[in-house]
Design a protein around this motif. Structure first.
Motif, PDB file in Angstrom:
ATOM      1  N   MET A  34      -6.294  -0.859  -4.494  1.00 29.12           N
ATOM      2  CA  MET A  34      -7.539  -0.092  -4.279  1.00 29.12           C
ATOM      3  C   MET A  34      -7.285   1.365  -4.664  1.00 29.12           C
ATOM      4  N   ASP A  35      -7.203   1.640  -5.949  1.00 28.77           N
ATOM      5  CA  ASP A  35      -6.765   2.963  -6.378  1.00 28.77           C
ATOM      6  C   ASP A  35      -7.948   3.878  -6.712  1.00 28.77           C
ATOM      7  N   GLY A  36      -7.790   5.162  -6.429  1.00 29.01           N
ATOM      8  CA  GLY A  36      -8.792   6.152  -6.839  1.00 29.01           C
ATOM      9  C   GLY A  36      -9.537   6.803  -5.684  1.00 29.01           C
ATOM     10  N   ASN A  37      -9.109   6.546  -4.451  1.00 35.10           N
ATOM     11  CA  ASN A  37      -9.844   7.100  -3.300  1.00 35.10           C
ATOM     12  C   ASN A  37      -9.823   8.627  -3.271  1.00 35.10           C
ATOM     13  N   ARG A  38      -8.663   9.219  -3.577  1.00 28.22           N
ATOM     14  CA  ARG A  38      -8.576  10.692  -3.471  1.00 28.22           C
ATOM     15  C   ARG A  38      -9.390  11.360  -4.575  1.00 28.22           C
ATOM     16  N   ARG A  39      -9.350  10.768  -5.774  1.00 26.23           N
ATOM     17  CA  ARG A  39     -10.152  11.351  -6.859  1.00 26.23           C
ATOM     18  C   ARG A  39     -11.635  11.283  -6.499  1.00 26.23           C
ATOM     19  N   HIS A  52     -10.455   7.703   1.557  1.00 24.73           N
ATOM     20  CA  HIS A  52      -9.894   6.443   2.071  1.00 24.73           C
ATOM     21  C   HIS A  52     -10.931   5.724   2.955  1.00 24.73           C
ATOM     22  N   GLY A  55     -13.219   4.146   0.774  1.00 22.77           N
ATOM     23  CA  GLY A  55     -12.483   2.999   0.216  1.00 22.77           C
ATOM     24  C   GLY A  55     -12.498   1.825   1.175  1.00 22.77           C
ATOM     25  N   PHE A  56     -12.389   2.107   2.465  1.00 20.73           N
ATOM     26  CA  PHE A  56     -12.431   1.030   3.446  1.00 20.73           C
ATOM     27  C   PHE A  56     -13.824   0.367   3.456  1.00 20.73           C
ATOM     28  N   LEU A  59     -13.934  -1.924   0.730  1.00 20.67           N
ATOM     29  CA  LEU A  59     -13.129  -3.117   1.008  1.00 20.67           C
ATOM     30  C   LEU A  59     -13.932  -4.112   1.852  1.00 20.67           C
ATOM     31  N   ALA A  78      -2.761  -1.345   0.955  1.00 24.79           N
ATOM     32  CA  ALA A  78      -3.377  -0.286   1.763  1.00 24.79           C
ATOM     33  C   ALA A  78      -2.465   0.925   1.935  1.00 24.79           C
ATOM     34  N   ASN A  83       3.915   6.119  -0.510  1.00 28.99           N
ATOM     35  CA  ASN A  83       2.846   6.993   0.019  1.00 28.99           C
ATOM     36  C   ASN A  83       3.320   7.863   1.180  1.00 28.99           C
ATOM     37  N   ARG A  86       3.395  11.605   0.586  1.00 34.96           N
ATOM     38  CA  ARG A  86       2.164  12.406   0.473  1.00 34.96           C
ATOM     39  C   ARG A  86       2.123  13.455   1.596  1.00 34.96           C
ATOM     40  N   ALA A  98      -5.716   3.373   9.975  1.00 35.30           N
ATOM     41  CA  ALA A  98      -5.236   1.981   9.961  1.00 35.30           C
ATOM     42  C   ALA A  98      -5.189   1.428  11.389  1.00 35.30           C
ATOM     43  N   ILE A 101      -8.601   0.440  12.369  1.00 31.72           N
ATOM     44  CA  ILE A 101      -8.998  -0.825  11.717  1.00 31.72           C
ATOM     45  C   ILE A 101      -8.373  -2.020  12.457  1.00 31.72           C
TER      46      ILE A 101
END
Ligand code: FPP
Ligand code: MG
Length: 305
Positions: A34-39, A52, A55-56, A59, A78, A83, A86, A98, A101
């Motif tokens: 699931m790439d690209g959330n920060r962009r 994120h 992104g959830f 999902l 996830a 990571n 970061r 998380a 969730i």
């Protein structure tokens, strides 16, 4: 029933799309990077954690579409071991999220159990904060008795190379204890020692955001998967992207099935003289590794199972 709440409604066009694709073979298992959330977050000057969270939400919808299609198993990337490098604020935010969730899933444990839904967390859980370890272990233990009619595998603190190294480490311990011989180790046994040997191999691997890399994700398990690189950021992923990935699988699936059967038929251990005795050693070894993992989860869990 949806994984996280009430199922969202489909438009008539979406229903048509789903039904058309369902005329062909449906993959049993889809994995997502699931790439690209920060962009995505950056576009609206929002902090990374907002990306994120979006992104959830994506999902949760994607899981609904998979249920509509009849896909039985979904694996998501996830949180990678990488990571952890970061910024601390983003890592802490993702850990808290998380944990929420897991709590949300745990609150729905009865409904998940009634509908045969099983949640697995794959990764090196010892790298997580104790509270997140507990929440992850609780949801895994609470749903592990399900037959796995539907499975959600969450890769968290995950690295595929570590997973393979951990499997070899477990096997090495079994050799040292005299449970198996070195000669008993073949590719089938290594596969059975990965984090979740009960999982099937993904038929499709989807990666969003236009990056064409595997990023240390399911390197062993995706040897015959159809790989779909989708040029949108994960929060922008739509049903139509998913249907396109399934159509790509349908075009390729017969050659994939053939290649899989070919490797599954290969027996790496050539000397079959003591096949039954070897099988007994292998069974003991797998039981030993399984018990060790269940004990570790119970140790991490708050209330046991
Ligand atoms: C990759 O995008 C995404 C992540 C590292 C986190 C994904 C997490 C979620 C979608 C939340 C769901 C969590 C669970 C536990 C199910 P990126 O951060 O690399 O974005 P970029 O490529 O734009 O930098
Ligand atoms: Mg990224």
């Amino acid at each position: 029933m949806s994984w996280f709440g009430e199922r969202t409604k489909r438009s008539w066009l979406e229903r048509v799309g789903i039904n058309v694709v369902k005329c062909g073979p449906i993959p049993a298992h889809i994995a997502f990077i699931m790439d690209g959330n920060r962009r995505y977050a950056k576009r609206s000057n929002s902090p990374a954690i907002e990306g994120h969270k979006m992104g959830f939400n994506r999902l949760a919808r994607t899981l609904d579409w998979c249920l509509d299609l009849g896909v039985r198993e979904v694996t998501v990337f996830a949180f990678a071991v990488d990571n952890f490098r970061r910024p601390a604020g983003e890592v802490d935010g993702l850990m808290d999220f998380a944990g929420e969730i897991c709590k949300r899933l745990l609150a729905r444990r009865d409904r998940l159990n009634e509908t045969g839904k099983c949640v697995r967390v794959l990764g090196d859980l010892t790298m997580l904060r104790p509270d997140i370890q507990r929440q992850a272990a609780d949801i895994v233990l609470a749903t592990r008795g399900n037959g796995g009619q539907h499975s959600l595998n969450i890769c968290f603190a995950y690295s595929s190379r570590r997973e393979i190294a951990a499997a070899l480490g477990d096997l090495q311990r079994c050799v040292r204890r005299g449970v198996i011989d070195v000669a008993d180790i073949d590719s089938r046994l290594i596969a059975q020692c990965l984090y979740a040997p009960e999982c099937s191999a993904p038929d499709i691997l989807v990666r969003t955001s236009g990056e064409h890399r595997l990023s240390d994700f399911l390197l062993w398990q995706t040897s015959h998967a159809v790989i779909e690189y989708v040029p949108v950021l994960w929060p922008e992923f739509t049903l139509w992207h998913l249907l396109a990935a399934v159509l790509a699988y349908q075009r390729n699936c017969w050659s994939t099935v053939g290649a899989r059967q070919a490797i599954e038929g290969v027996d790496d251990v050539v000397d079959c003289e003591h096949r039954e005795v070897r099988q007994q050693r292998v069974d003991n070894c797998l039981q030993y590794i399984h018990n060790k993992r269940v004990d570790q989860l119970k140790c991490m869990a708050g209330g046991g199972d």
